[in-house]
Scaffold this motif. Structure first.
Motif, PDB file in Angstrom:
ATOM      1  N   VAL A 255      13.387  -0.298   8.518  1.00 22.09           N
ATOM      2  CA  VAL A 255      14.019  -0.564   7.097  1.00 22.09           C
ATOM      3  C   VAL A 255      14.689   0.837   6.516  1.00 22.09           C
ATOM      4  O   VAL A 255      13.758   1.482   6.838  1.00 22.09           O
ATOM      5  CB  VAL A 255      12.446  -1.233   5.946  1.00 22.09           C
ATOM      6  CG1 VAL A 255      12.298  -1.286   5.054  1.00 22.09           C
ATOM      7  CG2 VAL A 255      12.104  -2.441   6.824  1.00 22.09           C
ATOM      8  N   SER A 256      15.381  -0.040   5.772  1.00 21.00           N
ATOM      9  CA  SER A 256      15.939   1.196   4.311  1.00 21.00           C
ATOM     10  C   SER A 256      16.030   0.589   3.513  1.00 21.00           C
ATOM     11  O   SER A 256      16.376  -0.651   2.889  1.00 21.00           O
ATOM     12  CB  SER A 256      16.844   1.646   5.367  1.00 21.00           C
ATOM     13  OG  SER A 256      18.351   0.426   5.399  1.00 21.00           O
ATOM     14  N   PHE A 257      16.314   1.618   2.617  1.00 14.99           N
ATOM     15  CA  PHE A 257      16.016   1.544   0.903  1.00 14.99           C
ATOM     16  C   PHE A 257      17.541   1.393   0.662  1.00 14.99           C
ATOM     17  O   PHE A 257      18.136   2.986   0.890  1.00 14.99           O
ATOM     18  CB  PHE A 257      15.529   1.623   0.032  1.00 14.99           C
ATOM     19  CG  PHE A 257      14.322   1.194   0.615  1.00 14.99           C
ATOM     20  CD1 PHE A 257      13.602   1.310   1.392  1.00 14.99           C
ATOM     21  CD2 PHE A 257      13.486  -0.156  -0.354  1.00 14.99           C
ATOM     22  CE1 PHE A 257      12.072   0.937   1.662  1.00 14.99           C
ATOM     23  CE2 PHE A 257      12.037  -0.461  -0.329  1.00 14.99           C
ATOM     24  CZ  PHE A 257      11.480  -0.586   0.249  1.00 14.99           C
ATOM     25  N   ARG A 258      18.699   0.959  -1.019  1.00 17.58           N
ATOM     26  CA  ARG A 258      19.324   1.128  -1.377  1.00 17.58           C
ATOM     27  C   ARG A 258      19.706   1.115  -2.814  1.00 17.58           C
ATOM     28  O   ARG A 258      19.096  -0.210  -2.965  1.00 17.58           O
ATOM     29  CB  ARG A 258      21.523   1.005  -0.723  1.00 17.58           C
ATOM     30  CG  ARG A 258      21.306  -0.316  -0.121  1.00 17.58           C
ATOM     31  CD  ARG A 258      22.478  -0.730   0.686  1.00 17.58           C
ATOM     32  NE  ARG A 258      23.175  -2.127   0.475  1.00 17.58           N
ATOM     33  CZ  ARG A 258      23.604  -2.809  -0.661  1.00 17.58           C
ATOM     34  NH1 ARG A 258      23.537  -2.071  -1.489  1.00 17.58           N
ATOM     35  NH2 ARG A 258      23.984  -3.586  -0.259  1.00 17.58           N
TER      36      ARG A 258
ATOM     37  N   PRO B 103      16.990   8.352  -0.155  1.00 19.72           N
ATOM     38  CA  PRO B 103      17.178   9.815  -0.176  1.00 19.72           C
ATOM     39  C   PRO B 103      17.493   9.863  -2.273  1.00 19.72           C
ATOM     40  O   PRO B 103      17.100  11.376  -2.436  1.00 19.72           O
ATOM     41  CB  PRO B 103      19.255   9.255  -0.083  1.00 19.72           C
ATOM     42  CG  PRO B 103      19.133   8.518  -0.013  1.00 19.72           C
ATOM     43  CD  PRO B 103      17.959   8.036   0.797  1.00 19.72           C
ATOM     44  N   PHE B 104      16.902   8.764  -2.328  1.00 18.13           N
ATOM     45  CA  PHE B 104      16.629   8.998  -4.118  1.00 18.13           C
ATOM     46  C   PHE B 104      15.666   8.662  -4.858  1.00 18.13           C
ATOM     47  O   PHE B 104      15.026   8.482  -5.920  1.00 18.13           O
ATOM     48  CB  PHE B 104      17.799   7.886  -5.044  1.00 18.13           C
ATOM     49  CG  PHE B 104      17.792   6.264  -4.101  1.00 18.13           C
ATOM     50  CD1 PHE B 104      18.313   6.147  -3.125  1.00 18.13           C
ATOM     51  CD2 PHE B 104      16.496   5.724  -4.999  1.00 18.13           C
ATOM     52  CE1 PHE B 104      17.700   4.722  -2.508  1.00 18.13           C
ATOM     53  CE2 PHE B 104      16.520   4.278  -4.069  1.00 18.13           C
ATOM     54  CZ  PHE B 104      16.973   3.820  -2.764  1.00 18.13           C
ATOM     55  N   LEU B 105      14.413   8.836  -4.067  1.00 19.93           N
ATOM     56  CA  LEU B 105      13.452   8.202  -3.730  1.00 19.93           C
ATOM     57  C   LEU B 105      12.888   9.857  -4.468  1.00 19.93           C
ATOM     58  O   LEU B 105      12.804  11.097  -4.180  1.00 19.93           O
ATOM     59  CB  LEU B 105      12.067   8.437  -2.525  1.00 19.93           C
ATOM     60  CG  LEU B 105      10.447   8.130  -2.758  1.00 19.93           C
ATOM     61  CD1 LEU B 105      10.821   7.088  -2.904  1.00 19.93           C
ATOM     62  CD2 LEU B 105       9.429   8.850  -1.555  1.00 19.93           C
ATOM     63  N   ARG B 106      12.234   9.756  -5.653  1.00 18.73           N
ATOM     64  CA  ARG B 106      11.002  10.845  -6.435  1.00 18.73           C
ATOM     65  C   ARG B 106       9.408  10.578  -6.635  1.00 18.73           C
ATOM     66  O   ARG B 106       9.470  11.590  -7.690  1.00 18.73           O
ATOM     67  CB  ARG B 106      11.320  11.075  -7.943  1.00 18.73           C
ATOM     68  CG  ARG B 106      13.389  11.699  -7.744  1.00 18.73           C
ATOM     69  CD  ARG B 106      13.783  12.655  -7.032  1.00 18.73           C
ATOM     70  NE  ARG B 106      14.611  12.995  -6.372  1.00 18.73           N
ATOM     71  CZ  ARG B 106      16.526  12.897  -5.358  1.00 18.73           C
ATOM     72  NH1 ARG B 106      15.321  12.358  -5.022  1.00 18.73           N
ATOM     73  NH2 ARG B 106      16.827  13.279  -5.332  1.00 18.73           N
ATOM     74  N   GLY B 107       9.120   9.393  -6.533  1.00 15.19           N
ATOM     75  CA  GLY B 107       7.997   9.287  -6.412  1.00 15.19           C
ATOM     76  C   GLY B 107       6.988   8.629  -5.408  1.00 15.19           C
ATOM     77  O   GLY B 107       7.988   7.841  -5.543  1.00 15.19           O
ATOM     78  N   THR B 108       5.903   8.614  -4.814  1.00 13.98           N
ATOM     79  CA  THR B 108       5.039   7.581  -4.180  1.00 13.98           C
ATOM     80  C   THR B 108       3.614   7.507  -5.294  1.00 13.98           C
ATOM     81  O   THR B 108       3.015   8.465  -5.714  1.00 13.98           O
ATOM     82  CB  THR B 108       4.505   8.233  -3.454  1.00 13.98           C
ATOM     83  OG1 THR B 108       4.373   9.561  -3.050  1.00 13.98           O
ATOM     84  CG2 THR B 108       6.598   8.727  -2.341  1.00 13.98           C
ATOM     85  N   ALA B 109       3.845   5.604  -4.968  1.00  9.14           N
ATOM     86  CA  ALA B 109       1.786   5.855  -5.750  1.00  9.14           C
ATOM     87  C   ALA B 109       1.248   4.932  -5.094  1.00  9.14           C
ATOM     88  O   ALA B 109       1.631   2.739  -5.798  1.00  9.14           O
ATOM     89  CB  ALA B 109       2.116   5.279  -6.641  1.00  9.14           C
ATOM     90  N   PRO B 110       0.994   4.789  -3.620  1.00  8.93           N
ATOM     91  CA  PRO B 110       0.434   3.724  -2.784  1.00  8.93           C
ATOM     92  C   PRO B 110      -0.518   3.212  -3.811  1.00  8.93           C
ATOM     93  O   PRO B 110      -0.735   3.225  -4.659  1.00  8.93           O
ATOM     94  CB  PRO B 110      -0.233   4.919  -1.804  1.00  8.93           C
ATOM     95  CG  PRO B 110      -0.165   6.028  -1.825  1.00  8.93           C
ATOM     96  CD  PRO B 110       1.141   6.599  -3.219  1.00  8.93           C
TER      97      PRO B 110
END
Ligand code: GCU
Length: 559
Positions: free
Chosen positions: A447-450, A498-505
């Motif tokens: 899976v990829s995101f755009r 590339p445009f990920l700037r945070g993660t909150a599982p």
């Protein structure tokens, strides 16, 4: 407990003139009074009622509180009854007279009761009703426990006749030296000289409020910026002639530049986790400093600098503790799932709760994101509803970033984040469960995101259920091994965005939910916690801590 509302409607369902608000007692043996607070069960306040008595665990309906107290009101003082929260609807009477009502389970409200108090014995009666309603915010469907009652502290404030009603003190947007703000007085002497002091920065600014009690100010100051690495708080004093308020405020700027989030002008990656307001170890609604220290201590133990306080405004204590500890906060109103977008009542309630959330936390440096929604299905009425909230938030607080937890749509294995609301937000939040609700963990490899919006992305939810201590093959759902595999696969997938700037599982700790009945495994708990409600860390906890450790070790520019 009053499941049929008997305390305020009669058997013809007509309103009773006073009902239980009168706190009546029989005047003679022949008097008929069918309630008695003196011999009713006692509940602790603050505290949800569900976890205080077995028969209240699933209770949804009206419940009555009565508190008596002695006092001697003084002339020239204002007395305000202040509730930090009541879930969901509250109606309050003082000495038998209703002073007001409030709806919304997670924001403060207050009533001026000066004219209702008397010398000697006084009585406050509060009706709280946590019945879920289609037109409420949240609506009838949620994946969390409907903890009811006076879930946070209640206070009687003894104030000067003209007091400091509200204020805002923070760095002007994009500036490191200019402090901008305002003060608002409330009372018969609105026009006063007000001195704003920040002793440690040798600031003493004299201003004068107008006939409306308001004054705006701007001044330069040499201030050490607040950040997770250095959560510097300054003692602030706002001294009017008739009242003075002390606070502790951190000075920082938060902005977006392209796909970067800038804290004090420097790109930052938000290493976070989601949290419900679930009290560690004891269960029930969290409200205390001890609860906050446990929850934020776990965030820090993960190597986190960020927490998404889902899906409603949490108590003020945890937000002030985030200021002190240096944890960035995503705050949110419970515009959740299937709100009735075309009904004016939920829109009015959402606007009110947003204003109350911003009003309470506008001076909290840890709060950097206001979220207006979570996983709301796209439609034109929903877009209009959210645009109204976005407009309100921009008007109420131009200093912070706006976000929402959106849901990408799938184009095969490409997930596209092009929700029309994304265009109005500063930061896109996105909830995805690739590997749990969407395939198995191996799917993460493909899976990829755009997104067409050139904005920062915070992956605001991902995760899997696991029962602490349940071990087995990694393909076995609900084992710690499966949750661990999912986190490893998810992190590898997230690193490719590339445009990920945070993660909150999703989520720090297991939490109660009426939607999770699976015997042995769930038993009324959503088990996506990295930690069990008993404080037992699951294997995925270390996978996330490893990831955040890597980010921390990376050169500052890539953190
Ligand atoms: C959703 C929702 C959460 C819920 C979670 C889950 O994304 O935002 O509130 O608890 O998924 O299904 O566990």
């Amino acid at each position: 407990m009053d499941p049929y509302g008997n305390g305020h409607v009669d058997y013809r369902a007509q309103p009773r003139p006073d009902g239980f608000f009168a706190d009546a007692r029989p005047k003679s043996p022949s008097d008929l009074v069918e309630y008695d607070f003196d011999t009713s069960p006692v509940l602790k306040v603050p505290g949800d009622w569900n976890t205080q008595r077995p028969e209240l665990l699933y209770y949804e309906g009206p419940l009555w509180y009565r508190r008596r107290f002695e006092m001697a009101p003084e002339p020239g003082r204002r007395y305000v009854l202040h509730f930090e929260a009541a879930n969901y609807a509250a109606k309050v009477a003082v000495n038998g007279v209703v002073v007001g009502t409030h709806e919304g389970g997670f924001t403060p409200f207050s009533f001026d009761v000066t004219s209702r108090l008397r010398s000697g014995a006084n009585t406050v009666v509060v009706l709280v009703d946590n019945t879920r309603r289609r037109e409420a915010v949240p609506t009838v469907m949620t994946d969390w426990w409907n903890y009811g009652g006076l879930t946070r502290p209640v206070r009687l404030l003894d104030l000067p006749e003209t007091f400091v009603r509200d204020y805002h003190v923070q760095l002007a947007r994009g500036s490191k030296r200019t402090v901008a703000g305002w003060v608002r007085l409330d009372g018969p002497r609105p026009a006063q000289e007000v001195v704003i002091r920040i002793p440690e920065a040798r600031v003493e600014q004299r201003v004068r409020t107008g006939a409306d009690g308001r004054v705006e100010f701007r001044f330069d100051a040499a201030l050490q910026p607040w950040s997770p690495d250095a959560p510097k708080l300054y003692d602030i004093e706002i001294a009017a002639e008739t009242d003075r308020v002390a606070d502790r405020i951190g000075f920082r700027t938060i902005e977006v530049r392209g796909t970067d989030i800038l804290l004090n002008g420097t790109p930052v990656f938000l290493r976070g986790v989601c949290a419900h307001e679930e009290a560690p170890l004891r269960g029930g609604r969290a409200w205390s400093l001890e609860d906050a220290r446990t929850q934020l201590g776990w965030v820090k133990e993960l190597g986190g600098n960020f927490v998404r306080l889902a899906h409603y405004p949490h108590n003020e204590t945890i937000v002030r503790e985030a200021d002190r500890l240096g944890v960035l906060v995503w705050a949110e109103i419970p515009v959740y799932w299937t709100i009735d977008w075309s009904d004016p009542r939920p829109l009015a309630s959402a606007r009110q709760q947003l204003a109350e959330m911003i009003g309470r936390d506008r001076n909290r440096s840890s709060v950097v994101l206001w979220s207006v929604a979570n996983e709301t299905p796209i439609s034109e009425p929903r877009n209009a509803f959210l645009r109204t909230l976005i407009g309100d938030a921009r008007a109420l607080d131009p200093t912070r970033l706006l976000t929402a937890a959106l849901q990408a749509r799938g184009e095969g294995d490409t997930h596209v984040i092009d929700d029309p609301i994304g265009e109005q937000l500063d930061v896109m939040g996105n909830n995805e469960y690739v590997g749990w609700y969407d395939g198995t963990p191996e799917k993460c490899d493909r899976v990829s995101f755009r997104s067409p919006w050139n904005k920062p992305l915070i992956m605001s939810e991902f995760g899997a259920d696991a029962l602490a201590g349940y071990r087995g093959p990694a393909e076995q759902r609900f084992t710690e091994d499966h949750q661990e595999l999912l986190y490893r696969k998810q992190i590898a997938m997230l690193k490719r965005i590339p445009f990920l700037r945070g993660t909150a599982p999703w989520i720090l700790m297991d939490f109660r939910s009426p939607r999770r009945p699976l015997p042995v495994i769930q038993e009324g708990w959503n088990r996506k916690g990295l930690i069990s409600e008993r404080g037992v860390r699951k294997r995925a906890f270390d996978v996330l801590r490893e990831f955040y450790g890597e980010l921390l070790a990376a050169p500052a520019t890539q953190r």
